[in-house]
Design a protein around this motif. Structure first.
Motif, PDB file in Angstrom:
ATOM      1  N   GLY A  12    -101.295  20.006  -0.199  1.00  0.00           N
ATOM      2  CA  GLY A  12    -102.033  18.746  -0.224  1.00  0.00           C
ATOM      3  C   GLY A  12    -102.426  18.427  -1.652  1.00  0.00           C
ATOM      4  N   SER A  13    -103.398  17.543  -1.818  1.00  0.00           N
ATOM      5  CA  SER A  13    -103.780  17.109  -3.167  1.00  0.00           C
ATOM      6  C   SER A  13    -104.230  18.271  -4.039  1.00  0.00           C
ATOM      7  CB  SER A  13    -104.950  16.128  -3.112  1.00  0.00           C
ATOM      8  OG  SER A  13    -104.755  15.184  -2.143  1.00  0.00           O
ATOM      9  N   TRP A  14    -105.172  19.043  -3.515  1.00  0.00           N
ATOM     10  CA  TRP A  14    -105.787  20.051  -4.382  1.00  0.00           C
ATOM     11  C   TRP A  14    -104.872  21.259  -4.575  1.00  0.00           C
ATOM     12  CZ3 TRP A  14    -108.051  20.554  -8.482  1.00  0.00           C
ATOM     13  CH2 TRP A  14    -109.015  21.490  -8.814  1.00  0.00           C
ATOM     14  N   ARG A  35     -96.060  22.768   4.312  1.00  0.00           N
ATOM     15  CA  ARG A  35     -95.767  22.762   5.745  1.00  0.00           C
ATOM     16  C   ARG A  35     -94.499  21.975   6.032  1.00  0.00           C
ATOM     17  NH1 ARG A  35     -99.732  20.728  10.281  1.00  0.00           N
ATOM     18  NH2 ARG A  35     -99.924  18.990   8.842  1.00  0.00           N
ATOM     19  N   PRO A  83    -106.673  22.761   5.218  1.00  0.00           N
ATOM     20  CA  PRO A  83    -107.954  22.275   5.735  1.00  0.00           C
ATOM     21  C   PRO A  83    -108.777  23.423   6.355  1.00  0.00           C
ATOM     22  CG  PRO A  83    -106.155  20.807   6.378  1.00  0.00           C
ATOM     23  CD  PRO A  83    -105.515  22.014   5.771  1.00  0.00           C
ATOM     24  N   THR A  86    -108.310  24.939   9.824  1.00  0.00           N
ATOM     25  CA  THR A  86    -107.003  25.532  10.147  1.00  0.00           C
ATOM     26  C   THR A  86    -106.824  26.898   9.466  1.00  0.00           C
ATOM     27  OG1 THR A  86    -105.652  24.733   8.276  1.00  0.00           O
ATOM     28  CG2 THR A  86    -106.047  23.172  10.063  1.00  0.00           C
ATOM     29  N   ASN A  90    -103.886  29.939  10.296  1.00  0.00           N
ATOM     30  CA  ASN A  90    -102.834  30.074   9.281  1.00  0.00           C
ATOM     31  C   ASN A  90    -102.866  31.450   8.636  1.00  0.00           C
ATOM     32  OD1 ASN A  90    -101.301  27.592   9.081  1.00  0.00           O
ATOM     33  ND2 ASN A  90    -103.217  26.618   8.490  1.00  0.00           N
ATOM     34  N   LEU A 107    -109.980  27.598  -2.005  1.00  0.00           N
ATOM     35  CA  LEU A 107    -110.276  26.277  -2.571  1.00  0.00           C
ATOM     36  C   LEU A 107    -111.018  25.405  -1.560  1.00  0.00           C
ATOM     37  CD1 LEU A 107    -106.914  25.305  -4.337  1.00  0.00           C
ATOM     38  CD2 LEU A 107    -108.865  26.586  -5.244  1.00  0.00           C
ATOM     39  N   MET A 108    -111.247  25.926  -0.365  1.00  0.00           N
ATOM     40  CA  MET A 108    -111.695  25.057   0.736  1.00  0.00           C
ATOM     41  C   MET A 108    -113.211  24.871   0.744  1.00  0.00           C
ATOM     42  SD  MET A 108    -109.014  27.051   2.993  1.00  0.00           S
ATOM     43  CE  MET A 108    -109.569  28.399   2.009  1.00  0.00           C
ATOM     44  N   LYS A 109    -113.604  23.671   1.160  1.00  0.00           N
ATOM     45  CA  LYS A 109    -115.032  23.331   1.163  1.00  0.00           C
ATOM     46  C   LYS A 109    -115.432  22.932   2.579  1.00  0.00           C
ATOM     47  CE  LYS A 109    -115.052  21.875  -3.689  1.00  0.00           C
ATOM     48  NZ  LYS A 109    -115.136  20.760  -4.637  1.00  0.00           N
ATOM     49  N   ASN A 141    -114.468  18.572  -8.888  1.00  0.00           N
ATOM     50  CA  ASN A 141    -113.036  18.643  -9.199  1.00  0.00           C
ATOM     51  C   ASN A 141    -112.230  17.714  -8.291  1.00  0.00           C
ATOM     52  OD1 ASN A 141    -113.433  22.239  -9.553  1.00  0.00           O
ATOM     53  ND2 ASN A 141    -113.633  20.682 -11.122  1.00  0.00           N
ATOM     54  N   ALA A 143    -109.225  15.958  -7.251  1.00  0.00           N
ATOM     55  CA  ALA A 143    -107.848  16.323  -7.608  1.00  0.00           C
ATOM     56  C   ALA A 143    -107.150  15.290  -8.504  1.00  0.00           C
ATOM     57  CB  ALA A 143    -107.042  16.579  -6.334  1.00  0.00           C
ATOM     58  N   ARG A 258    -112.643  11.428  -0.637  1.00  0.00           N
ATOM     59  CA  ARG A 258    -112.257  11.108   0.740  1.00  0.00           C
ATOM     60  C   ARG A 258    -113.477  11.078   1.649  1.00  0.00           C
ATOM     61  NH1 ARG A 258    -108.044  15.020   0.124  1.00  0.00           N
ATOM     62  NH2 ARG A 258    -109.798  16.419  -0.112  1.00  0.00           N
ATOM     63  N   GLN A 281    -106.102  11.641   4.548  1.00  0.00           N
ATOM     64  CA  GLN A 281    -106.355  12.973   4.000  1.00  0.00           C
ATOM     65  C   GLN A 281    -107.599  13.636   4.594  1.00  0.00           C
ATOM     66  OE1 GLN A 281    -105.379  11.618  -0.221  1.00  0.00           O
ATOM     67  NE2 GLN A 281    -105.087  13.816  -0.270  1.00  0.00           N
ATOM     68  N   THR A 282    -107.770  14.905   4.237  1.00  0.00           N
ATOM     69  CA  THR A 282    -108.847  15.715   4.806  1.00  0.00           C
ATOM     70  C   THR A 282    -110.210  15.266   4.285  1.00  0.00           C
ATOM     71  OG1 THR A 282    -107.266  17.533   4.602  1.00  0.00           O
ATOM     72  CG2 THR A 282    -109.526  18.135   5.150  1.00  0.00           C
ATOM     73  N   GLU A 284    -113.502  16.829   4.847  1.00  0.00           N
ATOM     74  CA  GLU A 284    -114.040  18.034   5.496  1.00  0.00           C
ATOM     75  C   GLU A 284    -115.400  17.819   6.148  1.00  0.00           C
ATOM     76  OE1 GLU A 284    -112.520  20.759   6.041  1.00  0.00           O
ATOM     77  OE2 GLU A 284    -111.299  21.450   4.365  1.00  0.00           O
TER      78      GLU A 284
HETATM   79  N1  LIG Z   1    -108.562  16.959  -3.011  1.00  0.00           N
HETATM   80  C1  LIG Z   1    -109.559  17.340  -3.778  1.00  0.00           C
HETATM   81  O1  LIG Z   1    -109.950  16.613  -4.715  1.00  0.00           O
HETATM   82  C2  LIG Z   1    -110.231  18.657  -3.536  1.00  0.00           C
HETATM   83  C3  LIG Z   1    -110.940  19.252  -4.579  1.00  0.00           C
HETATM   84  C4  LIG Z   1    -111.595  20.449  -4.358  1.00  0.00           C
HETATM   85  C5  LIG Z   1    -111.523  21.050  -3.117  1.00  0.00           C
HETATM   86  N2  LIG Z   1    -110.818  20.476  -2.134  1.00  0.00           N
HETATM   87  C6  LIG Z   1    -110.737  21.181  -0.841  1.00  0.00           C
HETATM   88  O2  LIG Z   1    -109.442  21.736  -0.715  1.00  0.00           O
HETATM   89  C7  LIG Z   1    -109.087  21.848   0.671  1.00  0.00           C
HETATM   90  C8  LIG Z   1    -107.730  21.233   0.864  1.00  0.00           C
HETATM   91  O3  LIG Z   1    -107.868  19.865   0.544  1.00  0.00           O
HETATM   92  P1  LIG Z   1    -106.734  18.924   0.013  1.00  0.00           P
HETATM   93  O4  LIG Z   1    -107.397  17.905  -0.824  1.00  0.00           O
HETATM   94  O5  LIG Z   1    -105.613  19.653  -0.602  1.00  0.00           O
HETATM   95  O6  LIG Z   1    -106.313  18.254   1.419  1.00  0.00           O
HETATM   96  P2  LIG Z   1    -105.192  17.232   1.719  1.00  0.00           P
HETATM   97  O7  LIG Z   1    -105.650  16.437   2.874  1.00  0.00           O
HETATM   98  O8  LIG Z   1    -104.791  16.526   0.480  1.00  0.00           O
HETATM   99  O9  LIG Z   1    -103.998  18.171   2.156  1.00  0.00           O
HETATM  100  C9  LIG Z   1    -104.098  19.055   3.219  1.00  0.00           C
HETATM  101  C10 LIG Z   1    -102.819  19.869   3.294  1.00  0.00           C
HETATM  102  O10 LIG Z   1    -102.909  20.751   4.411  1.00  0.00           O
HETATM  103  C11 LIG Z   1    -101.807  20.531   5.258  1.00  0.00           C
HETATM  104  N3  LIG Z   1    -102.223  20.761   6.630  1.00  0.00           N
HETATM  105  C12 LIG Z   1    -102.788  19.898   7.485  1.00  0.00           C
HETATM  106  N4  LIG Z   1    -102.993  20.502   8.665  1.00  0.00           N
HETATM  107  C13 LIG Z   1    -102.543  21.759   8.536  1.00  0.00           C
HETATM  108  C14 LIG Z   1    -102.455  22.855   9.404  1.00  0.00           C
HETATM  109  N5  LIG Z   1    -102.883  22.804  10.651  1.00  0.00           N
HETATM  110  N6  LIG Z   1    -101.958  24.015   8.917  1.00  0.00           N
HETATM  111  C15 LIG Z   1    -101.533  24.084   7.654  1.00  0.00           C
HETATM  112  N7  LIG Z   1    -101.564  23.078   6.795  1.00  0.00           N
HETATM  113  C16 LIG Z   1    -102.067  21.928   7.235  1.00  0.00           C
HETATM  114  C17 LIG Z   1    -101.331  19.119   5.000  1.00  0.00           C
HETATM  115  O11 LIG Z   1     -99.977  18.992   5.335  1.00  0.00           O
HETATM  116  C18 LIG Z   1    -101.579  19.025   3.499  1.00  0.00           C
HETATM  117  O12 LIG Z   1    -100.519  19.596   2.797  1.00  0.00           O
HETATM  118  C19 LIG Z   1    -110.216  21.141   1.442  1.00  0.00           C
HETATM  119  O13 LIG Z   1    -111.086  22.099   1.961  1.00  0.00           O
HETATM  120  C20 LIG Z   1    -110.919  20.301   0.384  1.00  0.00           C
HETATM  121  O14 LIG Z   1    -112.288  20.107   0.673  1.00  0.00           O
HETATM  122  C21 LIG Z   1    -110.147  19.293  -2.301  1.00  0.00           C
END
Ligand SMILES: NC(=O)c1ccc[n+]([C@@H]2O[C@H](COP(=O)([O-])OP(=O)(O)OC[C@H]3O[C@@H](n4cnc5c(N)ncnc54)[C@H](O)[C@@H]3O)[C@@H](O)[C@H]2O)c1
Ligand SMILES: O=P(O)(O)OC[C@H](O)CO
Length: 345
Positions: A12-14, A35, A83, A86, A90, A107-109, A141, A143, A258, A281-282, A284
């Motif tokens: 995903g993004s981060w 995925r 996320p 999940t 996973n 990295l998850m929040k 942060n 992304a 988001r 997008q997620t 959380e």
């Molecule tokens: N995006 C940001 O700016 C940022 C910054 C810091 C922390 N975070 C945290 O990082 C974590 C991930 O966020 P993100 O921004 O990458 O999310 P995102 O929504 O951009 O991407 C989520 C990813 O997870 C995959 N996914 C969805 N359901 C799934 C499942 N059941 N099993 C496996 N993979 C699955 C999606 O295909 C995608 O690749 C979150 O906890 C978020 O809070 C995000």
């Protein structure tokens, strides 16, 4: 010592930006697990993630696969970027392939529904690793800003200072300055609760309220985060740092967030389903507001903003009524810095 091979599980993004960050900081091999096979192929062949970061070129050290075991094989750093809700399933499937001395990075929040566990606790459960092998990277942060190499700072939280410093070196670049912290509890709570507060902030913004309302939400949001942290054994000073105030301000203020954006949809009168359909997008905080509220209740801490966010998201309460309920609460002294024990108000 430095990282030779890193796996980033989640494209995903981060996760994608974090892979770029590791490569920019000098990790020679970074393999992203995606995925979707088409996303893995685009990263591998064209060095771009078309779904999440179409305008960011990924360095040659970054490759990708649809096979998590292949990504993890030989990795001394395993980064988890799926996320929050999940993660357990996973990681349960991946755990057997992770090296016995690999450092795991979260990295998850979020806070897990049902168990009310922080992400590092879920990692301990499902990967069967000792807590001191887990580092949490968290802070202000967004992304897309890190992808654009805009200067920022972050926190690497780990109870093992040697591993914290290893991860710190592995993500230290001219555009990101990481600090270490041994308060894993406080850092994770700061990252999870700010998402619920950003939902409230988004609602207030969409309702047309101005800077007094917004500053009040940030400040009282931080107060309830700190109360929860105190009751759960966090260092209260963590909440004044990057993982607390820093991330709360960035997330609430940014149109890129988001969670804030999701709150804006709700504030415009959309239902949860309509807001979900509008934001792919997620966000959380939508699920974690439930688990954070339950976690707070389990230790006798009141979190009025989080509670109202949960009512709006999951009980269909009108955001204006939620705000009115916050304003109608019994008056009390502010008492900044009050320790966690005693009255958790
Ligand atoms: N995006 C940001 O700016 C940022 C910054 C810091 C922390 N975070 C945290 O990082 C974590 C991930 O966020 P993100 O921004 O990458 O999310 P995102 O929504 O951009 O991407 C989520 C990813 O997870 C995959 N996914 C969805 N359901 C799934 C499942 N059941 N099993 C496996 N993979 C699955 C999606 O295909 C995608 O690749 C979150 O906890 C978020 O809070 C995000
Ligand atoms: O886009 P959000 O709301 O998930 O926030 C992203 C990051 O957590 C900000 O630090």
């Amino acid at each position: 010592m430095s990282i030779r091979r890193a796996a980033v599980l989640g494209a995903g993004s981060w996760g994608t930006v974090f892979a770029k960050l590791l490569a920019d900081a000098g990790t020679p091999e970074v393999t992203v697990w995606a995925r979707r096979p088409d996303v893995a192929e685009a990263i591998r062949e064209r060095h771009v993630n078309p779904d999440y970061l179409p305008n960011t070129w990924l360095p040659p050290a970054v490759t990708a696969t649809g096979d998590a075991a292949e990504a993890i094989d030989g990795a001394d750093l395993v980064v988890l970027a799926v996320p929050s809700q999940t993660l357990r399933d996973n990681l349960g499937a991946w755990a057997g392939t992770i090296g016995s001395d690999a450092t795991l990075v979260s990295l998850m929040k979020g806070i897990e529904l049902g168990t009310l566990k922080r992400m590092s606790e879920v990692i301990v459960d499902s990967a069967g690793v000792e807590p001191d092998r887990i580092a949490v990277v968290t802070g202000p942060n967004l992304a897309p800003e890190i992808a654009a190499e805009q200067p920022a700072a972050t926190v690497v939280a780990c109870t093992d200072i040697r591993r914290a410093e290893l991860v710190q070196r592995a993500i230290s670049t001219r555009y990101l300055r990481p600090y270490t912290n041994d308060d894993v509890i406080g850092c994770e709570l700061g990252g999870a609760v700010k998402n619920a507060i950003a939902l409230a902030y988004g609602m207030a913004s969409a309702l047309g309220f101005g800077d007094n309302t917004r500053a009040t939400l940030i400040t009282r949001g931080l107060a309830e985060t700190t109360r929860l942290g105190g009751a759960l054994g966090a260092n209260l000073m963590t909440f004044a740092g990057l993982a607390g105030l820093g991330d709360l301000v960035a997330t609430c203020s940014s149109p890129l967030s988001r969670n804030r954006t999701f709150g804006e949809h709700l504030g415009r009168g959309e239902t949860l389903e309509q807001a979900q359909a509008a934001t792919r997008q997620t966000a959380e905080g939508v699920k974690s507001c439930l688990s954070i509220r339950d976690l707070a209740h389990s230790v006798g801490v009141e979190m009025p903003i989080t509670e109202q966010v949960e009512l709006v998201c999951h009980e269909g309460v009108d955001p204006l009524k939620a705000l009115a309920a916050l304003m109608a609460r019994e008056t009390k002294p502010e008492r900044p810095g009050v320790p966690s024990t005693g009255e958790h108000q």
